[in-house]
Design a protein around this motif. Structure first.
Motif, PDB file in Angstrom:
ATOM      1  N   PRO A 298       0.806  -1.227   0.000  1.00  0.00           N
ATOM      2  CA  PRO A 298       0.000   0.000   0.000  1.00  0.00           C
ATOM      3  C   PRO A 298       0.839   1.276   0.000  1.00  0.00           C
ATOM      4  O   PRO A 298       0.413   2.291  -0.556  1.00  0.00           O
ATOM      5  N   ALA A 299       2.038   1.229   0.596  1.00  0.00           N
ATOM      6  CA  ALA A 299       2.877   2.436   0.617  1.00  0.00           C
ATOM      7  C   ALA A 299       3.287   2.842  -0.790  1.00  0.00           C
ATOM      8  O   ALA A 299       3.459   4.033  -1.085  1.00  0.00           O
ATOM      9  N   LEU A 300       3.454   1.838  -1.674  1.00  0.00           N
ATOM     10  CA  LEU A 300       3.839   2.114  -3.060  1.00  0.00           C
ATOM     11  C   LEU A 300       2.634   2.199  -3.982  1.00  0.00           C
ATOM     12  O   LEU A 300       2.761   2.603  -5.138  1.00  0.00           O
ATOM     13  N   ARG A 301       1.470   1.750  -3.464  1.00  0.00           N
ATOM     14  CA  ARG A 301       0.223   1.745  -4.238  1.00  0.00           C
ATOM     15  C   ARG A 301       0.357   0.973  -5.544  1.00  0.00           C
ATOM     16  O   ARG A 301      -0.168   1.366  -6.577  1.00  0.00           O
ATOM     17  N   ARG A 302       1.047  -0.137  -5.476  1.00  0.00           N
ATOM     18  CA  ARG A 302       1.154  -0.954  -6.678  1.00  0.00           C
ATOM     19  C   ARG A 302       1.325  -2.421  -6.313  1.00  0.00           C
ATOM     20  O   ARG A 302       1.772  -2.767  -5.212  1.00  0.00           O
TER      21      ARG A 302
ATOM     22  N   SER B 213     -16.277 -16.118  -5.823  1.00  0.00           N
ATOM     23  CA  SER B 213     -16.206 -15.711  -7.225  1.00  0.00           C
ATOM     24  C   SER B 213     -14.755 -15.656  -7.697  1.00  0.00           C
ATOM     25  O   SER B 213     -13.851 -15.266  -6.944  1.00  0.00           O
ATOM     26  N   SER B 214     -14.530 -16.019  -8.947  1.00  0.00           N
ATOM     27  CA  SER B 214     -13.182 -15.948  -9.515  1.00  0.00           C
ATOM     28  C   SER B 214     -12.698 -14.503  -9.598  1.00  0.00           C
ATOM     29  O   SER B 214     -11.491 -14.243  -9.642  1.00  0.00           O
ATOM     30  N   SER B 215     -13.636 -13.535  -9.583  1.00  0.00           N
ATOM     31  CA  SER B 215     -13.252 -12.128  -9.641  1.00  0.00           C
ATOM     32  C   SER B 215     -12.584 -11.659  -8.348  1.00  0.00           C
ATOM     33  O   SER B 215     -11.996 -10.579  -8.308  1.00  0.00           O
ATOM     34  N   LEU B 216     -12.663 -12.491  -7.297  1.00  0.00           N
ATOM     35  CA  LEU B 216     -11.994 -12.150  -6.043  1.00  0.00           C
ATOM     36  C   LEU B 216     -10.480 -12.223  -6.194  1.00  0.00           C
ATOM     37  O   LEU B 216      -9.750 -11.429  -5.587  1.00  0.00           O
ATOM     38  N   PHE B 217     -10.012 -13.152  -7.032  1.00  0.00           N
ATOM     39  CA  PHE B 217      -8.576 -13.441  -7.102  1.00  0.00           C
ATOM     40  C   PHE B 217      -7.931 -12.655  -8.248  1.00  0.00           C
ATOM     41  O   PHE B 217      -7.469 -13.219  -9.249  1.00  0.00           O
ATOM     42  N   THR B 218      -7.915 -11.325  -8.086  1.00  0.00           N
ATOM     43  CA  THR B 218      -7.392 -10.435  -9.111  1.00  0.00           C
ATOM     44  C   THR B 218      -6.510  -9.361  -8.474  1.00  0.00           C
ATOM     45  O   THR B 218      -6.597  -9.090  -7.268  1.00  0.00           O
ATOM     46  N   GLU B 219      -5.683  -8.732  -9.288  1.00  0.00           N
ATOM     47  CA  GLU B 219      -4.855  -7.635  -8.799  1.00  0.00           C
ATOM     48  C   GLU B 219      -5.726  -6.463  -8.351  1.00  0.00           C
ATOM     49  O   GLU B 219      -5.384  -5.745  -7.400  1.00  0.00           O
ATOM     50  N   ARG B 220      -6.845  -6.269  -9.015  1.00  0.00           N
ATOM     51  CA  ARG B 220      -7.759  -5.190  -8.627  1.00  0.00           C
ATOM     52  C   ARG B 220      -8.262  -5.396  -7.204  1.00  0.00           C
ATOM     53  O   ARG B 220      -8.292  -4.463  -6.399  1.00  0.00           O
ATOM     54  N   ARG B 221      -8.653  -6.641  -6.878  1.00  0.00           N
ATOM     55  CA  ARG B 221      -9.138  -6.919  -5.526  1.00  0.00           C
ATOM     56  C   ARG B 221      -8.022  -6.787  -4.500  1.00  0.00           C
ATOM     57  O   ARG B 221      -8.255  -6.384  -3.356  1.00  0.00           O
ATOM     58  N   MET B 222      -6.790  -7.127  -4.874  1.00  0.00           N
ATOM     59  CA  MET B 222      -5.674  -6.976  -3.954  1.00  0.00           C
ATOM     60  C   MET B 222      -5.568  -5.541  -3.461  1.00  0.00           C
ATOM     61  O   MET B 222      -5.265  -5.287  -2.293  1.00  0.00           O
TER      62      MET B 222
END
Length: 262
Positions: free
Chosen positions: A111-115, A247-256
């Motif tokens: 989170p400190a790097l936001r990436r 949901s498979s949409s849970l396991f994404t970089e967006r959700r991370m």
């Protein structure tokens, strides 16, 4: 991908030099580890993890983690969100393990790097968030990656266990071999020893508790001890739930980046 709850195995063969009987000559070390790898574990699972890090002076730090896991036809996906304390909150980690034996794909969100940062294969033996577990420990090592040998049978925690030695098929790995203690017929591991490239004992995983939840065997309390550094990391599990149709949409970089579902 497959069904498995927690991995480490069993087998059979008569070892007269140990005065042991009842080991089946029909199972190889590889077949034992395949039983561990394929152990039923439901379609998905959610749980809360409590992590305690202890340094060489005995000081401790506690962390809380929300974990989600999904078994698909050809892979296992795992997502972990650190929820406390403040210095690690919102950090997340995701791992995809493949049934065909390919190297795991792994990512960490800082989170400190936001990436989101991808964990390269060269960094998978690095410490995970300052713990005694590595990124590699958090993935799923395919049985085909090692040569497995059934050594003997021993009693541990009141259970009859098979001791299996596993040696990487490729050279140059930091861990030169492991020893796995596997509960007979239950295919669950109670202890694992890791040896470094000099053949010295590096660290040891001990299972403190395991139980059957919703019909699936699950390790609920474990400790990884670094023999060489004098540190340890304990992980206990609670609030376990299976087959929630994640949901498979849970396991994404967006959700991370978004954090755990509310």
């Amino acid at each position: 991908m497959r069904n498995k709850a927690v991995r480490i195995t069993a087998a059979v063969l008569v070892l007269l030099s140990f005065g042991l009987f009842g080991i089946s000559a029909n199972m190889s070390g590889l077949e034992i580890m395949e039983q561990v790898y394929n152990r039923p574990s439901g379609d998905d699972m959610t749980a809360t993890l409590n992590m305690t890090l202890t340094n060489s002076r005995g000081s401790t730090r506690d962390r809380s983690i929300a974990q989600y896991r999904s078994d698909e036809e050809d892979m296992e996906k795992k997502l972990m969100f650190f929820t406390a304390p403040a210095d690690v909150r919102d950090t997340s980690f995701m791992s995809w393990s493949y049934a065909d034996g390919r190297d795991d794909d792994q990512w960490i969100y800082l989170p400190a790097l936001r990436r989101v940062k991808r964990i390269s294969s060269g960094n998978q033996n690095d410490s995970f968030m300052g713990s005694d577990f590595t990124y590699d420990d958090l993935g799923e090592r395919h049985p085909s990656e090692d040569t497995h040998t059934l050594l003997r049978e021993e009693e541990l925690m009141g259970k009859t266990c098979y001791v299996v030695e596993s040696i990487p098929r490729t050279g140059g790995e930091e861990i030169s071999r492991t020893l796995n203690w596997v509960v007979k017929d239950e295919w669950i591991g109670l202890k694992k020893k890791f040896y470094d490239d000099d053949g010295e004992l590096y660290k040891e995983l001990s299972i403190e508790a395991f139980e059957k939840i919703s019909g699936f065997w699950l390790i609920t309390d474990m400790t990884m001890r670094s023999v060489q550094d004098g540190t340890s990391t304990r992980i206990s599990m609670e609030d376990v739930s299976f087959n929630d149709n994640l949901s498979s949409s849970l396991f994404t970089e967006r959700r991370m980046k978004m954090g755990p579902p509310r």
